[in-house]
Design an enzyme around this catalytic site. Structure first.
Site, PDB file in Angstrom:
ATOM      1  N   GLU A 146     -18.883 -38.168 -10.877  1.00 26.18           N
ATOM      2  CA  GLU A 146     -17.672 -37.356 -10.955  1.00 26.18           C
ATOM      3  C   GLU A 146     -17.636 -36.683 -12.323  1.00 26.18           C
ATOM      4  O   GLU A 146     -17.977 -37.294 -13.332  1.00 26.18           O
ATOM      5  CB  GLU A 146     -16.432 -38.222 -10.784  1.00 26.18           C
ATOM      6  CG  GLU A 146     -16.238 -38.767  -9.395  1.00 26.18           C
ATOM      7  CD  GLU A 146     -14.909 -39.478  -9.261  1.00 26.18           C
ATOM      8  OE1 GLU A 146     -13.872 -38.854  -9.571  1.00 26.18           O
ATOM      9  OE2 GLU A 146     -14.908 -40.649  -8.844  1.00 26.18           O
ATOM     10  N   LYS A 158     -13.069 -35.277  -5.604  1.00 26.12           N
ATOM     11  CA  LYS A 158     -14.270 -35.664  -6.350  1.00 26.12           C
ATOM     12  C   LYS A 158     -14.815 -37.023  -5.915  1.00 26.12           C
ATOM     13  O   LYS A 158     -16.022 -37.187  -5.703  1.00 26.12           O
ATOM     14  CB  LYS A 158     -13.979 -35.705  -7.851  1.00 26.12           C
ATOM     15  CG  LYS A 158     -13.681 -34.376  -8.494  1.00 26.12           C
ATOM     16  CD  LYS A 158     -13.584 -34.504 -10.014  1.00 26.12           C
ATOM     17  CE  LYS A 158     -12.380 -35.284 -10.475  1.00 26.12           C
ATOM     18  NZ  LYS A 158     -11.100 -34.584 -10.226  1.00 26.12           N
ATOM     19  N   THR A 159     -13.926 -38.006  -5.821  1.00 23.76           N
ATOM     20  CA  THR A 159     -14.399 -39.363  -5.550  1.00 23.76           C
ATOM     21  C   THR A 159     -15.002 -39.468  -4.157  1.00 23.76           C
ATOM     22  O   THR A 159     -16.077 -40.056  -3.983  1.00 23.76           O
ATOM     23  CB  THR A 159     -13.244 -40.366  -5.714  1.00 23.76           C
ATOM     24  OG1 THR A 159     -12.737 -40.287  -7.045  1.00 23.76           O
ATOM     25  CG2 THR A 159     -13.711 -41.782  -5.444  1.00 23.76           C
TER      26      THR A 159
END
Length: 509
Positions: A182, A138-139
């Site tokens: 996110e 995600k990051t």
């Protein structure tokens, strides 16, 4: 009043509050409990940028806390009822217990209490919300998208749980239409969003302490896809079985879907997703300093007809190693194109991405040994990390030494076998004490890092004391080696300890 401890924070959430929110938050006050956390700190910055009065508190402080303080926000070290302004909406995460004195005071006063995800949805009101979800990736993916949109002149807003190195921040409120964030699946709070674009990097079972079963975890992503606004786009990785299943389910429900992966549409397991476009990622060259790939799109009609691609390959030059980075870039590329950036311009912008904090982050070199820090805490993440590290170590003529701090007793117990298999990618492994986060050792008396070592083939040791583990990693390293500090806890603080030990050894040689 919203109860942030609901098993599904979206159920019963104060949706009316979010839907009727003004685009300018001047005159509104928010108090964030645990404001120094990665997720909370970016929400605090965005709320303040939208004109709200923001206060907060944190038990431990840290870099994010200090950054907020330097930006002029009134933040308190430690929790006390007196910290909470009586007129403020109180923002919490699922980790905040009802016994917290600030939350208890807010409850007694009848103040509004909302979940962090609801506050973020409120801060993003009026923008095209891009939610990046998945057990891992995600990051990096959201950071890539935020940085590339910025480079392309879109001035997006973003809220990312890590510092985008080239932008020097993980939070920004921009003038452009896109808001990249996110989306946290760990407590189902990603169901509080209504995205225009969703990216799902993978659906590998995780957070089973909350969900109970892998099936329940996967079902939450089906609910997440249903949160797309009418006409919204789901972008899902076809290389991941869970994300591919989600793409099929969403497409069958009439959702617009684009898949991406290393195969052509015809080679996707089970065949092309009906009605979905597809982006093929072909890794052309790998090196210690980057990855070269090409991206080719098949539109839905071409996929259905079984014909060739509907676009010429677009070249992608990334400054980070690892095939998984190319996959993340493909998702960001497709989202950027959906948001109006021309395809080759988006690829050029992605080439400038230099990573996010704690994702293959170089901490320095001493005695010919390079130290890298990474947030990886899921077996698949660790496997991909060590594969990328191997590229770097081989180029240096050295080995890979992994210092791993497991995160959560429950995750360590559930994935011990898989952690051991993933860590086999290192030449030498040192496992230190588990970072408990929200859990207590008393509830898992038989779970320690030793159970990972017992399942790790080759040279592996358990050293409970983190500083002793760091010194052991330094002692084990030779010139040309790569030492990785790995985990989602406070293992990141051990990089300087390792470098100091290496320097002392070099000085005494």
């Amino acid at each position: 009043m919203t109860n942030p401890q609901l098993s599904n924070p979206a159920a019963g959430a104060d949706q009316a509050h979010t839907d009727k929110a003004p685009t300018d938050l001047a005159g509104h006050a928010f108090h964030l409990i645990g404001v120094g956390g990665a997720g909370m700190s970016v929400v605090a910055q965005i709320l303040a940028a939208r004109g709200a009065a923001v206060t907060g508190s944190d038990a431990h402080g840290g870099d994010a806390y200090e950054q907020l303080r330097q930006q002029g926000l009134k933040v308190h070290l430690g929790h006390a009822a007196a910290n909470v302004p009586e007129a403020a909406t109180v923002v919490v995460s699922t980790a905040i217990k009802e016994t917290n004195p600030e939350l208890r005071a807010a409850r007694e006063r009848g103040q509004e209490v909302i979940h962090r995800s609801q506050a973020l949805a409120l801060a993003a009101r009026g923008r095209d919300f891009v939610a990046v979800a998945g057990a891992h990736g995600k990051t990096t993916t959201s950071g890539m998208l935020a940085q590339a949109l910025s480079t392309a002149g879109q001035d997006p807003s973003f809220a990312i749980g890590g510092v985008v190195r080239s932008l020097h921040t993980g939070a920004h409120y921009g003038a452009g239409p896109a808001f990249v964030a996110e989306a946290d699946e760990s407590d189902r709070s990603f169901l509080n969003y209504a995205p225009t674009v969703e990216i799902v990097t993978n659906i590998e079972p995780d957070h089973l302490d909350n969900y109970g079963t892998p099936e329940a975890f996967a079902a939450a992503f089906v609910d997440f896809a249903a949160r797309l606004v009418p006409g919204g786009l789901l972008i899902a990785c076809a290389d991941d079985p869970g994300a591919l299943d989600l793409a099929r389910t969403a497409a069958a429900a009439g959702t617009r879907v684009t898949t991406y992966g290393t195969t052509t549409p015809a080679d996707i397991p089970g065949g092309p997703v009906p009605g979905a476009a597809h982006v093929r990622v072909e890794v052309i060259a790998r090196s210690a300093t980057g990855t070269q790939a090409s991206l080719t799109r098949w539109d839905a009609d071409a996929v259905a007809a079984g014909s060739g691609p509907s676009s010429q390959p677009v070249s992608l030059e990334l400054s980070l190693p690892g095939d998984h980075v190319a996959l993340d870039a493909a998702a960001a590329w497709e989202a950027g194109c959906e948001l109006g950036v021309q395809s080759t311009a988006m690829a050029r912008a992605l080439s400038e991405f230099g990573g996010t904090g704690r994702r293959f982050e170089d901490r320095g070199e001493a005695a010919g040994v390079r130290v890298i820090d990474d947030y990886a805490h899921h077996p698949t993440e660790i496997e991909a990390l060590l594969a990328a590290a191997r590229e770097v170590a081989d180029a240096r003529g050295g080995r890979v030494v992994a210092l791993f701090q497991p995160h959560l007793f429950s995750r360590t117990r559930n994935f011990a076998d898989r952690f051991g298999a993933a860590l086999a990618g290192a030449d030498r492994v040192i496992v230190t004490a588990i970072y408990p986060a929200r859990e207590a050792q008393a509830d898992f008396p038989d779970v320690t890092g030793q159970i990972v070592v017992d399942r790790t083939p080759g040279d592996a040791r358990y050293i409970a004391d983190p500083y002793a583990a760091a010194r052991a990693a330094a002692a084990a390293a030779q010139p040309g080696d790569l030492i990785l500090t790995i985990g989602a806890g406070d293992v990141t603080r051990l990089g300087p300890v390792i470098l100091e030990a290496l320097a002392e050894r070099s000085a005494s040689a």
